[in-house]
Design a protein around this motif. Structure first.
Motif, PDB file in Angstrom:
ATOM      1  N   THR A  28      -8.359  -2.669  -2.229  1.00 14.82           N
ATOM      2  CA  THR A  28      -7.322  -1.760  -1.717  1.00 14.82           C
ATOM      3  C   THR A  28      -7.914  -0.831  -0.664  1.00 14.82           C
ATOM      4  OG1 THR A  28      -6.153  -1.812  -3.814  1.00 14.82           O
ATOM      5  CG2 THR A  28      -5.668   0.047  -2.359  1.00 14.82           C
ATOM      6  N   LEU A  67       0.827  -1.212   0.000  1.00 17.46           N
ATOM      7  CA  LEU A  67       0.000   0.000   0.000  1.00 17.46           C
ATOM      8  C   LEU A  67       0.860   1.262   0.000  1.00 17.46           C
ATOM      9  CD1 LEU A  67      -2.797  -1.059   2.517  1.00 17.46           C
ATOM     10  CD2 LEU A  67      -2.985  -0.842   0.038  1.00 17.46           C
ATOM     11  N   SER A  84      -8.471   5.111  -3.778  1.00 21.09           N
ATOM     12  CA  SER A  84      -9.242   3.979  -4.323  1.00 21.09           C
ATOM     13  C   SER A  84     -10.722   4.330  -4.394  1.00 21.09           C
ATOM     14  CB  SER A  84      -9.059   2.740  -3.442  1.00 21.09           C
ATOM     15  OG  SER A  84      -7.708   2.408  -3.364  1.00 21.09           O
TER      16      SER A  84
END
Lengths: 160, 102
Positions: free
Chosen positions: A139, A26, A113
């Motif tokens: 995500t 991430l 996202s």
């Protein structure tokens, strides 16, 4: 994820190998929120100082994001003291300001996202069938889970 | 060269405000946070605590005001300080704006 230790100078979290891998994945995606989304009007357009204030805020935010990107990569991807291997996973050591930076980064990836999904309101409660959209939804979910886990663990310590 | 003070002069009836704190002269700027559908409530509370140094209860009050009323006025400051706070809130991806105080 759980908090192992906290004092005024440092927080230490336990992460499983999977949690560490997700976190690093991430962090690589930061920044995710498009600059155009960030350039929200901060002052009423008819205010005489609007243009100058807006310019200063936009510049400050752009500089800060570049700096945060460098800091978080240095911290999590290059600094050998940040992660320490343990028999049951990893220890993540963060100074308080690094903890805040990590929260900002995870939240940025989460919101990025959400924007990629078309800013749904309410938030989606199931994965879309389209693969690309499913990736964004996943995500968002994982970044949100890590963000809240860090936050709640740190708060649990503050309350005890 | 200076002149001696004229002690017979009438007092100035206009209030002397030169030494008052700036906040009394300038209404200042409001820092406003707006609701959004994506940020977690606990996250927003945490951000208010960190940025303003507020206790949890006060931060939670303003978070709930944002959530229920769509916005909350967080503080009134000079332009420079208000800009600083808006920047800090934007770092955390909160929607924050400045308004001139009336």
């Amino acid at each position: 994820m759980r908090l192992l230790h906290a004092d005024a100078d440092r927080l230490t979290f336990h992460l499983s190998a999977a949690e560490r891998a997700l976190l690093l994945e991430l962090v690589e995606r930061y920044p995710s929120v498009p600059p155009a989304h960030l350039r929200q009007r901060a002052v009423a357009a008819d205010d005489p100082e609007a243009a100058e204030v807006q310019r200063l805020l936009d510049e400050a935010l752009a500089e800060q994001r570049a700096s945060t990107r460098q800091q978080i990569r240095q911290l999590l991807l290059s600094n050998p003291n940040t992660f320490q291997r343990r028999s049951d996973g990893w220890a993540l050591h963060l100074r308080p300001e690094e903890f805040e930076t990590l929260l900002q980064v995870l939240n940025d990836v989460r919101i990025g996202s959400w924007i990629a999904l078309g800013c749904p309101d309410p938030l989606p409660d199931r994965l879309p069938s389209d693969l690309e959209r499913a990736r964004h939804a996943a995500t968002m979910e994982v970044a949100g889970w890590l963000e809240m886990s860090l936050l709640l663990e740190a708060r649990r310590d503050a309350a005890s | 060269m200076t002149h001696a003070a004229d002690t017979t002069a009438k007092p100035d009836l206009q209030p002397d405000v030169s030494d008052r704190p700036k906040s009394e002269l300038d209404p200042g700027w409001l820092v406003v946070c707006w609701n959004d559908p994506v940020n977690y409530m606990d996250y927003v509370t945490h951000v208010f605590q960190v940025v303003f140094g507020w206790p949890r209860q006060k931060a939670e009050f303003h978070m709930l005001q944002v959530h229920r009323q769509g916005r909350s006025v967080l503080t009134r400051e000079t332009l420079e300080k208000a800009e600083h706070y808006v920047h800090q809130l934007q770092r955390y991806n909160l929607h924050a704006t400045l308004e001139r105080a009336e």
